[in-house]
Design a protein around this motif. Structure first.
Motif, PDB file in Angstrom:
ATOM      1  N   UNK A  17     -48.013 -23.522   8.822  1.00 43.81           N
ATOM      2  CA  UNK A  17     -47.689 -24.728   8.080  1.00 43.81           C
ATOM      3  C   UNK A  17     -48.718 -24.969   6.980  1.00 43.81           C
ATOM      4  N   UNK A  18     -48.189 -25.094   5.770  1.00 41.93           N
ATOM      5  CA  UNK A  18     -49.002 -25.381   4.590  1.00 41.93           C
ATOM      6  C   UNK A  18     -48.623 -26.777   4.117  1.00 41.93           C
ATOM      7  N   UNK A  19     -49.568 -27.690   4.136  1.00 37.01           N
ATOM      8  CA  UNK A  19     -49.307 -29.065   3.710  1.00 37.01           C
ATOM      9  C   UNK A  19     -49.516 -29.172   2.204  1.00 37.01           C
ATOM     10  N   UNK A  20     -48.489 -29.678   1.521  1.00 38.87           N
ATOM     11  CA  UNK A  20     -48.512 -29.787   0.059  1.00 38.87           C
ATOM     12  C   UNK A  20     -48.256 -31.248  -0.321  1.00 38.87           C
ATOM     13  N   UNK A  21     -48.688 -31.654  -1.535  1.00 32.11           N
ATOM     14  CA  UNK A  21     -48.507 -33.066  -1.906  1.00 32.11           C
ATOM     15  C   UNK A  21     -47.047 -33.476  -2.001  1.00 32.11           C
ATOM     16  N   UNK A  22     -46.191 -32.586  -2.502  1.00 35.20           N
ATOM     17  CA  UNK A  22     -44.803 -32.963  -2.708  1.00 35.20           C
ATOM     18  C   UNK A  22     -43.947 -31.701  -2.751  1.00 35.20           C
ATOM     19  N   UNK A  23     -42.646 -31.887  -2.552  1.00 35.82           N
ATOM     20  CA  UNK A  23     -41.667 -30.813  -2.687  1.00 35.82           C
ATOM     21  C   UNK A  23     -40.624 -31.234  -3.717  1.00 35.82           C
ATOM     22  N   UNK A  24     -40.209 -30.309  -4.617  1.00 39.18           N
ATOM     23  CA  UNK A  24     -40.667 -28.926  -4.725  1.00 39.18           C
ATOM     24  C   UNK A  24     -42.094 -28.837  -5.270  1.00 39.18           C
ATOM     25  N   UNK A  25     -42.740 -27.726  -4.985  1.00 40.69           N
ATOM     26  CA  UNK A  25     -44.114 -27.514  -5.425  1.00 40.69           C
ATOM     27  C   UNK A  25     -44.093 -27.009  -6.870  1.00 40.69           C
ATOM     28  N   UNK A 100     -44.895 -28.338   4.016  1.00 41.05           N
ATOM     29  CA  UNK A 100     -44.625 -29.696   4.491  1.00 41.05           C
ATOM     30  C   UNK A 100     -45.282 -30.681   3.533  1.00 41.05           C
ATOM     31  N   UNK A 101     -44.482 -31.603   2.980  1.00 38.99           N
ATOM     32  CA  UNK A 101     -44.991 -32.559   2.004  1.00 38.99           C
ATOM     33  C   UNK A 101     -45.586 -33.778   2.699  1.00 38.99           C
ATOM     34  N   UNK A 102     -46.252 -34.616   1.909  1.00 36.68           N
ATOM     35  CA  UNK A 102     -46.921 -35.794   2.473  1.00 36.68           C
ATOM     36  C   UNK A 102     -45.947 -36.752   3.155  1.00 36.68           C
ATOM     37  N   UNK A 103     -44.669 -36.751   2.721  1.00 39.99           N
ATOM     38  CA  UNK A 103     -43.692 -37.648   3.349  1.00 39.99           C
ATOM     39  C   UNK A 103     -42.966 -36.995   4.520  1.00 39.99           C
ATOM     40  N   UNK A 104     -43.442 -35.793   4.943  1.00 41.20           N
ATOM     41  CA  UNK A 104     -42.908 -35.154   6.138  1.00 41.20           C
ATOM     42  C   UNK A 104     -41.780 -34.180   5.891  1.00 41.20           C
ATOM     43  N   UNK A 105     -41.258 -34.086   4.663  1.00 39.43           N
ATOM     44  CA  UNK A 105     -40.192 -33.122   4.397  1.00 39.43           C
ATOM     45  C   UNK A 105     -40.744 -31.708   4.473  1.00 39.43           C
ATOM     46  N   UNK A 106     -39.838 -30.759   4.737  1.00 34.84           N
ATOM     47  CA  UNK A 106     -40.328 -29.386   4.874  1.00 34.84           C
ATOM     48  C   UNK A 106     -39.394 -28.398   4.191  1.00 34.84           C
ATOM     49  N   UNK A 107     -39.956 -27.262   3.813  1.00 35.39           N
ATOM     50  CA  UNK A 107     -39.196 -26.128   3.295  1.00 35.39           C
ATOM     51  C   UNK A 107     -39.702 -24.899   4.027  1.00 35.39           C
ATOM     52  N   UNK A 108     -38.808 -24.192   4.696  1.00 42.16           N
ATOM     53  CA  UNK A 108     -39.206 -23.091   5.568  1.00 42.16           C
ATOM     54  C   UNK A 108     -38.852 -21.744   4.947  1.00 42.16           C
ATOM     55  N   UNK A 109     -39.819 -20.845   4.943  1.00 42.39           N
ATOM     56  CA  UNK A 109     -39.604 -19.458   4.530  1.00 42.39           C
ATOM     57  C   UNK A 109     -39.576 -18.622   5.810  1.00 42.39           C
ATOM     58  N   UNK A 110     -38.357 -18.309   6.260  1.00 43.76           N
ATOM     59  CA  UNK A 110     -38.174 -17.720   7.582  1.00 43.76           C
ATOM     60  C   UNK A 110     -38.140 -16.200   7.494  1.00 43.76           C
ATOM     61  N   UNK A 111     -38.990 -15.563   8.272  1.00 44.14           N
ATOM     62  CA  UNK A 111     -39.078 -14.108   8.334  1.00 44.14           C
ATOM     63  C   UNK A 111     -38.167 -13.631   9.465  1.00 44.14           C
ATOM     64  N   UNK A 112     -36.959 -13.242   9.102  1.00 48.07           N
ATOM     65  CA  UNK A 112     -35.964 -12.900  10.136  1.00 48.07           C
ATOM     66  C   UNK A 112     -36.086 -11.443  10.558  1.00 48.07           C
ATOM     67  N   UNK A 113     -37.304 -11.018  10.826  1.00 49.48           N
ATOM     68  CA  UNK A 113     -37.520  -9.628  11.224  1.00 49.48           C
ATOM     69  C   UNK A 113     -36.793  -9.324  12.530  1.00 49.48           C
ATOM     70  N   UNK A 114     -36.402  -8.106  12.665  1.00 52.01           N
ATOM     71  CA  UNK A 114     -35.715  -7.677  13.876  1.00 52.01           C
ATOM     72  C   UNK A 114     -35.377  -6.210  13.777  1.00 52.01           C
ATOM     73  N   UNK A 115     -34.928  -5.647  14.852  1.00 50.63           N
ATOM     74  CA  UNK A 115     -34.508  -4.247  14.892  1.00 50.63           C
ATOM     75  C   UNK A 115     -32.988  -4.225  14.775  1.00 50.63           C
ATOM     76  N   UNK A 116     -32.477  -3.475  13.818  1.00 48.70           N
ATOM     77  CA  UNK A 116     -31.030  -3.436  13.592  1.00 48.70           C
ATOM     78  C   UNK A 116     -30.300  -3.045  14.875  1.00 48.70           C
TER      79      UNK A 116
END
Length: 300
Positions: A17-25, A100-116
């Protein structure tokens, strides 16, 4: 009597989790932020721990990497005394980076790694299916094949489609196989009620719930007409992080289902649990207990 109330399939991992002042950055070469912290997280973890906090007997199974991140997961679950069984994945432990912004909103960069083509072997989990009242199947592809097996064991099923747009094929097996379907309204726009109704029409769901953050949530059921809106429950403290709020809603709602509560009370439990989760930094660091939901009051 079943040994478990809730069996959770899939969804163990790590959130950084990276806390940022606002979204979008805004674009910049460098941005100074608060200390960056990695947490044991992801949707299955949050549903399992939130359910356990509400007194459910929980079993959790998934793939996990034999790496430092997998070791973090195992240490946390040992501290929580969460009953977790796993198989090693050559792709490593699934991870995400959440802004995660100061007002609690979030944007997730999901690493969907897996074995085919990887899937959980039926022999690995079928014994626990026979000992549980309900199974929550996360939408990881390796968990897809649990759905028809769970039907053979006649246990009820839930799933969370997250930010499904109502069209992507990946989600449809889950949407149409579950008794209780949850999804976010984030990508539905004006099609929200249409998508909810479509899940009811094409699948076997008894309830379909679309959560909508600070706007509350919407529910439709097989035995009533239309979509009902529930306003959000005011959080008990300042909002700091919305990570895990949807999963907490799921656990709150399902804990009501498993105790025979009405849909109305299940919705109120889910909304209260989700609001509580927004007051805690991190995805799965602490969840509401029965006392937090109001003890013997109207919420239950």
């Amino acid at each position: 009597m079943a040994e478990f109330d809730l069996l959770v399939i899939g969804g163990a991992g790590i959130d950084t989790i990276v806390r940022v002042p606002d979204l979008p950055v805004p674009y910049a070469d460098s941005v100074m932020v608060d200390p960056i912290v990695s947490y044991v997280a992801h949707t299955g973890t949050a549903v399992a721990l939130a359910g356990k906090a509400l007194g459910l007997r929980v079993k959790f199974v998934d793939f996990l990497g034999e790496d430092e991140f997998g070791a973090m997961v195992l240490r946390r679950f040992e501290r929580e005394t969460l009953d977790f069984s796993w198989l090693p994945s050559a792709a490593g432990t699934t991870r995400a980076v959440n802004l995660v912004s100061d007002d609690g909103r979030r944007m997730s960069f999901y690493d969907s790694r897996g074995v085919a083509g990887q899937r959980l072997p039926e022999s690995f989990y079928e014994g626990w299916l026979a000992m549980t009242r309900h199974v929550h199947v996360c939408i990881a592809d390796h968990a897809r094949h649990v759905l028809p097996v769970a039907r053979r064991y006649a246990v009820t099923i839930s799933t969370d489609l997250h930010d499904w747009d109502g069209s992507a094929d990946h989600h449809k097996d889950f949407a149409y196989a579950a008794d209780h379907v949850f999804l976010s309204a984030a990508n539905l726009g004006p099609r929200r009620d249409e998508v909810v109704a479509d899940v009811l029409r094409q699948g076997r769901a008894l309830t379909v719930v679309a959560t909508d953050g600070a706007r509350g949530a919407y529910v439709a059921t097989r035995d009533t007409a239309g979509v009902r809106h529930y306003p959000a429950t005011p959080p008990p403290a300042p909002v700091v992080d919305s990570d895990g709020a949807g999963d907490a809603f799921v656990a709150g709602f399902l804990s009501g289902v498993l105790r025979g509560a009405t849909v109305d009370r299940c919705m109120r439990r889910g909304l209260a649990a989700g609001a509580f989760a927004c007051t805690v930094v991190g995805t799965a660091e602490r969840f509401a207990t029965e006392a937090d939901l109001g003890g013997d009051g109207a919420l239950i």
